[in-house]
Design an enzyme around this catalytic site. Structure first.
Site, PDB file in Angstrom:
ATOM      1  CB  CYS A 113     -10.367   3.538   8.574  1.00 58.41           C
ATOM      2  SG  CYS A 113      -9.327   2.576   9.662  1.00 58.41           S
ATOM      3  NE  ARG A 127     -10.570   7.180   3.963  1.00 57.08           N
ATOM      4  CZ  ARG A 127     -10.068   8.395   4.108  1.00 57.08           C
ATOM      5  NH1 ARG A 127      -9.852   9.127   3.048  1.00 57.08           N
ATOM      6  NH2 ARG A 127      -9.796   8.880   5.285  1.00 57.08           N
ATOM      7  CD1 TRP A 176      -3.614   0.972   5.935  1.00 60.54           C
ATOM      8  CD2 TRP A 176      -3.273   2.051   7.860  1.00 60.54           C
ATOM      9  NE1 TRP A 176      -2.270   1.224   6.044  1.00 60.54           N
ATOM     10  CE2 TRP A 176      -2.027   1.874   7.212  1.00 60.54           C
ATOM     11  CE3 TRP A 176      -3.289   2.707   9.094  1.00 60.54           C
ATOM     12  CZ2 TRP A 176      -0.821   2.335   7.742  1.00 60.54           C
ATOM     13  CZ3 TRP A 176      -2.088   3.155   9.633  1.00 60.54           C
ATOM     14  CH2 TRP A 176      -0.870   2.971   8.958  1.00 60.54           C
ATOM     15  CG  ASN A 214     -10.861   7.402   9.232  1.00 59.68           C
ATOM     16  OD1 ASN A 214      -9.779   6.900   9.529  1.00 59.68           O
ATOM     17  ND2 ASN A 214     -10.981   8.387   8.366  1.00 59.68           N
ATOM     18  N   GLY A 215      -9.975   7.084  12.538  1.00 63.86           N
ATOM     19  CA  GLY A 215      -9.226   8.018  13.376  1.00 63.86           C
ATOM     20  C   GLY A 215      -8.569   7.269  14.520  1.00 63.86           C
ATOM     21  CD  GLU A 242       6.527  11.390  -6.546  1.00 58.67           C
ATOM     22  OE1 GLU A 242       6.890  11.545  -5.371  1.00 58.67           O
ATOM     23  OE2 GLU A 242       5.415  10.911  -6.846  1.00 58.67           O
ATOM     24  CE  LYS A 285       4.076   7.396  -6.999  1.00 53.07           C
ATOM     25  NZ  LYS A 285       4.131   8.670  -6.347  1.00 53.07           N
ATOM     26  CD  GLU A 343       3.793   5.323  -3.451  1.00 52.06           C
ATOM     27  OE1 GLU A 343       3.835   6.259  -4.249  1.00 52.06           O
ATOM     28  OE2 GLU A 343       3.138   5.382  -2.400  1.00 52.06           O
ATOM     29  CG  HIS A 381      30.447  12.875  -0.245  1.00 52.57           C
ATOM     30  ND1 HIS A 381      31.687  13.355   0.116  1.00 52.57           N
ATOM     31  CD2 HIS A 381      30.055  13.615  -1.305  1.00 52.57           C
ATOM     32  CE1 HIS A 381      32.015  14.363  -0.680  1.00 52.57           C
ATOM     33  NE2 HIS A 381      31.032  14.537  -1.558  1.00 52.57           N
ATOM     34  CE  LYS A 397      -4.843   9.059  -3.735  1.00 48.98           C
ATOM     35  NZ  LYS A 397      -3.466   8.982  -4.223  1.00 48.98           N
TER      36      LYS A 397
END
Ligand code: AGP
Length: 610
Positions: free
Chosen positions: A2, A27, A76, A102-103, A483, A487, A490, A506, A605
């Site tokens: 948010c 966000r 969000w 936001n929260g 990483e 990438k 996502e 294994h 983000k």
């Protein structure tokens, strides 16, 4: 998680709020809304489900919402599905209180029950509506905005950056903050609020930081701060160094591509800010005596920042001879790590607001450990709460998938490792200078890697339809694989796994079938042949091999179907170069699949909730 914005001044608020939300859309982007008031007339609220574009269209770019004071939100979803009803702003039944938040209000259910007993009804599934009605409940008693927010803060548990309009206070916006980001900006006869700096950069670079459990009252004339006891606080504004262009696409189709290309600069700026006269400047308290007493270090972070830790542990252990453990912040915070005053806990975070990383930092401080934050956003919560800060200089990063901040963090970690090594007398002067010089060659080498992007575009188009992709490597190459895989996941939505190459047989090797793409990273000379053996094993089971190695290792072409080369550097720093082809490939695959590169589904983000 948010984004919130607010404006009060002499200009029309809606276009300013919409442009701020556009810069905060990274966000959250499942719905958005505005509340704007014009003098003492009723405040108008407009909301739209989906991307901000829908709200822009609905309000004709803000033209239909007149007024010089307003708040906005991009969501969000946490409580309740993405819908117009659940979108912010939320309001009390008589619209006398309107807010964006936001929260997460953790105790919203018992509060809701209590408010229902008082006669309040609820139209949405959100915790924010409960927050608004709680504030309304307190406001009705004393008609005092600061008082109502102070009582709200004492009553709720959780995190919030909340901005409130009261119907009978046409020239004021009230805000309160705990554990969710918010900054306040001031211009000529105007004040702003936002979750992040880029939202207000085109208008002002003069900002105030509001601390946890503080309240502020914004008017056209400025901002007044209060503590929870309603006492006025004095604060000085800070000048933000970032410029407005830094948060624009600058001719690139996507922020991610722009930010990939900004990596040489981000690395160079981070190096230059930390090095002077051939010496790495750590915070002053990192003196020989203190550093030599260190017994261990933890690197704690989330997502890509955690992957920085996985790579950094090699450099720190190798150069400083200090045992390092790398931990996911979300795990670290819920166990009892063995920390002492001789433990250094390094928290890595681009935003400086990631909830789990912040909680891990607090835990470490409480346990008496020494804490150091590697952070990009100046004045963010982690930066302010850590004992010491090592700032990266990546500038604003907008794309949800991090690239330049990751690269800047890596370099910051190398610098830390090298300086710790010198202070602990494990790195001789000559070696120190050689490695430092080598770090300064990275920007140029990064530019060289970026020149090879057309081949990667061709390759990505060919593999855009892949169902599964495996990334393998050993040692530092495994850190890079982690990483590269993230990438890919996502932004391309292709299932992918990163595996330590020696671990494949294994279990995971059973997933390899005809045509499965296996990306192998080989930058560590000592491990080259070992990884080649693992590549041979998957190739003989049908895998298609994409190899990333250093110039000179041309023998890789005997086995790999497609090979990309990176310039030679000290092997401890090779991840910095090897990651770039993987970022570019993920980007091109995402574009080829027609996806929203900068705002991938379900993600935000800055993860400011647990
Ligand atoms: C990576 O591309 C992601 N955006 C994500 O993993 C990110 O690195 C993580 O959420 C941590 O964020 P921070 O650096 O702001 O703490």
């Amino acid at each position: 998680m948010c984004g919130i914005v607010g404006y009060i001044g002499k200009k029309q608020a809606s276009p300013i709020l919409l442009s701020g939300l556009e810069r905060l859309e990274y966000r959250g982007y499942d719905s958005a809304g505005l509340a704007v008031k014009n003098g003492s007339t009723e405040t108008e609220i407009v909301k739209a489900k989906g991307r901000l574009k829908a709200l822009v269209e609905k309000t004709d770019g803000g033209a239909t919402l007149k007024g010089t004071c307003g708040i906005g939100h991009t969501r969000w979803a946490t409580h309740g599905e993405p819908s117009e009803t659940n979108a912010h702003p939320h309001c009390s039944d008589d619209r006398s209180v309107i807010a964006v938040h936001n929260g997460i209000i953790e105790n919203y259910l018992p509060l809701k029950e209590k408010l229902e007993k008082e006669g309040y009804t609820f139209y949405s599934q959100t915790d924010t509506e409960v927050a608004v009605k709680l504030i309304d409940h307190y406001y009705k008693k004393e008609k005092n905005g600061v008082e109502a927010l102070a009582r709200f803060m004492l009553r709720v548990r959780g995190s919030y950056a909340i901005a409130v309009l009261f119907a009978d206070r046409p020239d004021e916006i009230f805000v309160a903050r705990k554990d969710s980001p918010m900054i306040l900006g001031v211009g000529e006869e105007e004040s702003y609020l936002a979750s992040d700096v880029p939202a207000i950069l085109p208008y002002t670079r003069s900002v105030y930081y509001i601390d946890n459990m503080e309240i502020a009252r914004l008017t056209g004339g400025g901002v007044t701060f209060y503590n929870i006891d309603k006492e006025e606080l004095q604060k000085e504004p800070v000048r933000i160094a970032w410029n407005a262009q830094a948060a624009e696409k600058g001719g690139f189709e996507h922020f991610m591509m722009k930010e990939i290309h900004e990596q040489p600069q981000a690395v160079e700026d981070t190096l230059r800010a930390a090095v002077a006269g051939g010496r790495i400047r750590l915070p002053e308290s990192f003196n020989k005596e203190r550093v030599q007493k260190l017994e261990s270090a933890y690197i704690v972070a989330c997502g890509s920042a955690y992957h920085v830790g996985v790579a950094a542990q090699y450099a720190i252990e190798d150069l400083a001879k200090l045992p390092v453990r790398v931990e996911l912040a979300s795990e670290f915070r819920y166990r009892n790590p063995l920390l002492s005053e001789n433990t250094l806990v390094i928290v890595v975070s681009q935003s400086g607001e990631t909830a789990d990383s912040l909680a891990a930092l607090r835990l470490a401080k409480q346990a008496g450990a020494q804490t150091l934050a590697i952070v990009n956003v100046v004045g963010s919560s982690i930066a302010r709460e850590a004992d010491e800060v090592f700032y990266t200089h990546a500038g604003p990063e907008i794309a949800v998938a991090t690239t330049k901040a990751y690269s800047a963090q890596l370099v910051a970690a190398y610098l830390l490792a090298l300086e710790l090594g010198r202070l602990r007398e494990r790195v001789a002067e000559e070696e120190y200078t050689r490695l430092l010089d080598e770090l300064f060659t990275l920007p140029q080498k990064l530019r060289r890697v970026l020149e090879d992007k057309e081949r990667l575009q061709w390759f990505a188009a060919k593999y855009a339809g892949a169902k599964d992709i495996f990334f393998i490597g050993r040692g530092l190459d495994y850190a890079c694989a982690l990483e590269g895989s993230l990438k890919t996941k996502e932004i391309s939505y292709i299932h992918s796994e990163a595996y330590a190459a020696g671990e494949l047989k294994h279990g995971t090797i059973s997933l390899i079938e005809e045509g499965t793409l296996v990306v192998s990273i080989l930058t560590q000379e000592r491990l080259f042949e070992k990884t080649v053996s693992n590549m041979t094993e998957v190739k003989s089971r049908g895998a298609y091999l994409f190899g990333v190695t250093t110039y000179g290792n041309y023998a890789l072409e005997d086995i790999a179907d497609f090979t990309v080369y990176i310039p030679r550097t000290d092997e401890r720093f090779a991840v910095s170069l090897a990651i770039v082809p993987l970022q570019l490939t993920a980007y091109y695959v995402s574009v080829a699949r027609g996806l929203d590169v900068d705002k991938p589904r379900n993600l935000a983000k800055s993860v400011t909730v647990e």
